[in-house]
Enzyme design. Structure first.
Site, PDB file in Angstrom:
ATOM      1  CD  GLU A   1      15.704   0.998 -38.382  1.00  0.00           C
ATOM      2  OE1 GLU A   1      14.713   1.391 -37.083  1.00  0.00           O
ATOM      3  OE2 GLU A   1      16.145   1.039 -37.089  1.00  0.00           O
TER       4      GLU A   1
ATOM      5  CE  LYS B   1      11.317   2.061 -36.272  1.00  0.00           C
ATOM      6  NZ  LYS B   1      13.106   2.231 -35.705  1.00  0.00           N
TER       7      LYS B   1
ATOM      8  CD  GLU C   1      13.818  12.207 -30.972  1.00  0.00           C
ATOM      9  OE1 GLU C   1      14.189  11.890 -32.133  1.00  0.00           O
ATOM     10  OE2 GLU C   1      13.568  11.235 -29.751  1.00  0.00           O
TER      11      GLU C   1
ATOM     12  NE  ARG D   1      12.312   4.017 -39.376  1.00  0.00           N
ATOM     13  CZ  ARG D   1      10.113   4.010 -39.297  1.00  0.00           C
ATOM     14  NH1 ARG D   1       9.706   3.267 -40.304  1.00  0.00           N
ATOM     15  NH2 ARG D   1       9.588   4.264 -38.012  1.00  0.00           N
TER      16      ARG D   1
ATOM     17  CG  HIS E   1      19.386   1.768 -25.588  1.00  0.00           C
ATOM     18  ND1 HIS E   1      17.757   1.446 -25.829  1.00  0.00           N
ATOM     19  CD2 HIS E   1      19.779   1.000 -25.029  1.00  0.00           C
ATOM     20  CE1 HIS E   1      17.277   0.464 -25.108  1.00  0.00           C
ATOM     21  NE2 HIS E   1      18.498   0.047 -24.664  1.00  0.00           N
TER      22      HIS E   1
ATOM     23  CG  HIS F   1      16.942   7.097 -30.861  1.00  0.00           C
ATOM     24  ND1 HIS F   1      17.773   8.919 -31.286  1.00  0.00           N
ATOM     25  CD2 HIS F   1      16.097   7.160 -30.615  1.00  0.00           C
ATOM     26  CE1 HIS F   1      16.174   9.553 -31.684  1.00  0.00           C
ATOM     27  NE2 HIS F   1      15.356   8.574 -30.614  1.00  0.00           N
TER      28      HIS F   1
ATOM     29  CE  LYS G   1       9.880   8.390 -38.286  1.00  0.00           C
ATOM     30  NZ  LYS G   1       9.969   7.887 -36.612  1.00  0.00           N
TER      31      LYS G   1
ATOM     32  CG  ASN H   1      17.838   4.741 -34.465  1.00  0.00           C
ATOM     33  OD1 ASN H   1      16.612   4.710 -34.386  1.00  0.00           O
ATOM     34  ND2 ASN H   1      18.011   3.510 -35.682  1.00  0.00           N
TER      35      ASN H   1
ATOM     36  CG  HIS I   1      13.293   8.643 -26.334  1.00  0.00           C
ATOM     37  ND1 HIS I   1      13.944   7.036 -25.866  1.00  0.00           N
ATOM     38  CD2 HIS I   1      12.573   8.538 -26.925  1.00  0.00           C
ATOM     39  CE1 HIS I   1      13.888   7.736 -27.066  1.00  0.00           C
ATOM     40  NE2 HIS I   1      13.464   8.153 -27.690  1.00  0.00           N
TER      41      HIS I   1
ATOM     42  NE  ARG J   1      -3.905 -15.255 -38.632  1.00  0.00           N
ATOM     43  CZ  ARG J   1      -4.860 -16.210 -38.206  1.00  0.00           C
ATOM     44  NH1 ARG J   1      -6.563 -15.900 -38.877  1.00  0.00           N
ATOM     45  NH2 ARG J   1      -5.225 -17.175 -37.981  1.00  0.00           N
TER      46      ARG J   1
HETATM   47  N1  GLY Z   1      11.893   6.642 -33.963  1.00  0.00           N
HETATM   48  C1  GLY Z   1      13.015   6.416 -35.184  1.00  0.00           C
HETATM   49  C2  GLY Z   1      12.251   5.678 -36.148  1.00  0.00           C
HETATM   50  O1  GLY Z   1      11.082   5.546 -35.770  1.00  0.00           O
HETATM   51  O2  GLY Z   1      12.770   4.845 -36.897  1.00  0.00           O
END
Ligand code: GLY
Length: 378
Positions: free
Chosen positions: A242, A148, A190, A247, A258, A254, A232, A251, A272, A126
């Site tokens: 997000e 993430k 990035e 946040r 994508h 993206h 960031k 993207n 990517h 957990r």
């Molecule tokens: N790579 C996008 C984020 O971390 O929100």
């Protein structure tokens, strides 16, 4: 040590706050930073075979200098490890090694290792702790910060995962010395992204120093990493999960990207970061077409990305797909809701915003025009 001064950036998340330390040669001194996280003089390191062969000795020696034994678990390099099978194999190994809730795993590698080890840490007993030591530029400036984590499943990329913040992030720009140049350029997309989202001055800095950064200039690398991480951290600190839209700005490029990655089967045909570069060029041209930003800004963005060896036109990526197919890929984006997708568009360089009013047929017409224009080129 000669070289740029170390930098520390705090990701401010209340009880889950942590520091990102950026320091050339940090790997060799990792033991000092991680002493408090070792149990019985050991730390379990999740890495991939390639990273471990290139950098494992440095990390193990850096830990041994503080009497910490590195216990590596190596996964095969590549997205294939970020799967149910890869997760299950990793979790089984961690359980056999007796990893406990109070323990800290170390994720040592690129985005795949960080996402996989982070997700394993989120669910093991957990939830246990983890530390990120990212070794690619993309992971250093993006995926290792912000919590993430996750894996890919049959229905798509990153569709299963958790927000799970690391306890600390250690960034050693010297790790980039062994990164293949194409991977480095892809990660650079990035970096540029942060300028395009909210910092026109940083974009101008990228125009002036990007070439040196890609060529190996340590001071330029460290500065770009520090500014990117600070940008960031500020965004994650405001909108960890997000939910407010802040946040989502990360993207930029993206949503188009994508679709391009889906079209190329998420293969090495388009990395990517390359897809993000092309996606950002498209997002700016689309913004210009909608009258949001000037054609000059869109051209400037594309010119800089192209100068860094990144694709900015569909043809650069060898994509000849019909616009309809690209738009169909977008429908599978995990951010799609009610047949619509939020697009990150821009009112200028450094002025990105979330636009939820975009109609998909407008995107399709835009992509069809892009493809037709390029088909007509010599
Ligand atoms: N790579 C996008 C984020 O971390 O929100």
């Amino acid at each position: 040590m000669t070289g740029p001064e170390p930098v520390e950036v705090e990701v401010g998340l209340g009880a889950r706050s942590y520091f990102v330390r950026i320091e050339a040669g940090l790997l060799d001194r990792a033991g000092k930073r991680l002493e408090g996280f070792a149990r019985n003089g050991r730390l379990v390191i999740v890495s991939d075979e390639t990273v471990w062969a290139l950098q494992g000795e440095r990390l193990a020696a850096g830990l041994a200098a503080s009497s910490i034994e590195a216990v590596p678990i190596l996964v095969p390099p590549g997205e294939g490890s970020k799967s149910w099978a890869g997760l299950s194999a990793l979790v089984d190994r961690l359980l056999v090694l007796g990893v406990e809730r109070r323990d800290h795993l170390v994720a040592f590698g690129g985005g795949v290792v960080g996402d996989l080890a982070g997700f394993a840490a989120a669910i093991l007993k957990r939830g246990c702790h983890f530390v990120q030591i990212p070794t690619t530029l993309l992971a250093q400036v993006d995926s290792s910060v912000g919590g993430k984590t996750g894996i890919n499943v049959a229905a798509g990329k990153n569709l299963v995962g958790a927000f799970h913040q690391p306890a600390e992030v250690l960034l050693d720009p010297l790790c980039l010395d062994t990164l293949p140049p194409r991977q480095l350029r892809a990660g650079y997309a990035e970096v540029v992204k942060y300028g395009l989202i909210g910092d026109a001055g940083f974009f101008a800095w990228c125009e002036a120093h990007g070439e040196a950064l890609v060529a190996g200039d340590l001071a330029a690398r460290q500065r770009a990493i520090a500014i990117s991480v600070a940008a960031k951290a500020a965004i994650v600190g405001e909108d960890e999960r997000e939910t407010s839209g802040r946040r989502a700005l990360l993207n930029l490029g993206h949503t188009f990207g994508h679709a391009l990655e889906a079209e190329t089967g998420f293969s090495d045909a388009l990395l990517h970061g390359e897809a993000v570069a092309l996606g950002m060029a498209l997002a700016f041209r689309f913004s210009a077409e909608r009258g949001l930003c000037s054609d000059g800004d869109a051209a400037r963005v594309a010119a800089h990305l192209a100068s860094a060896g990144l694709p900015t036109r569909l043809a650069d990526a060898g994509i000849e797909a019909e616009a309809g197919r690209l738009v169909a890929h977008m429908a599978h984006d995990k951010k799609a809701s009610g047949g619509r997708l939020p697009f990150i568009l821009a009112r200028g360089i450094g002025e990105a915003f979330v636009d939820s009013s975009v109609e998909m047929d407008e995107v399709e017409r835009f992509l069809a025009a892009e493809a037709a224009q390029q088909a007509g080129r010599p």
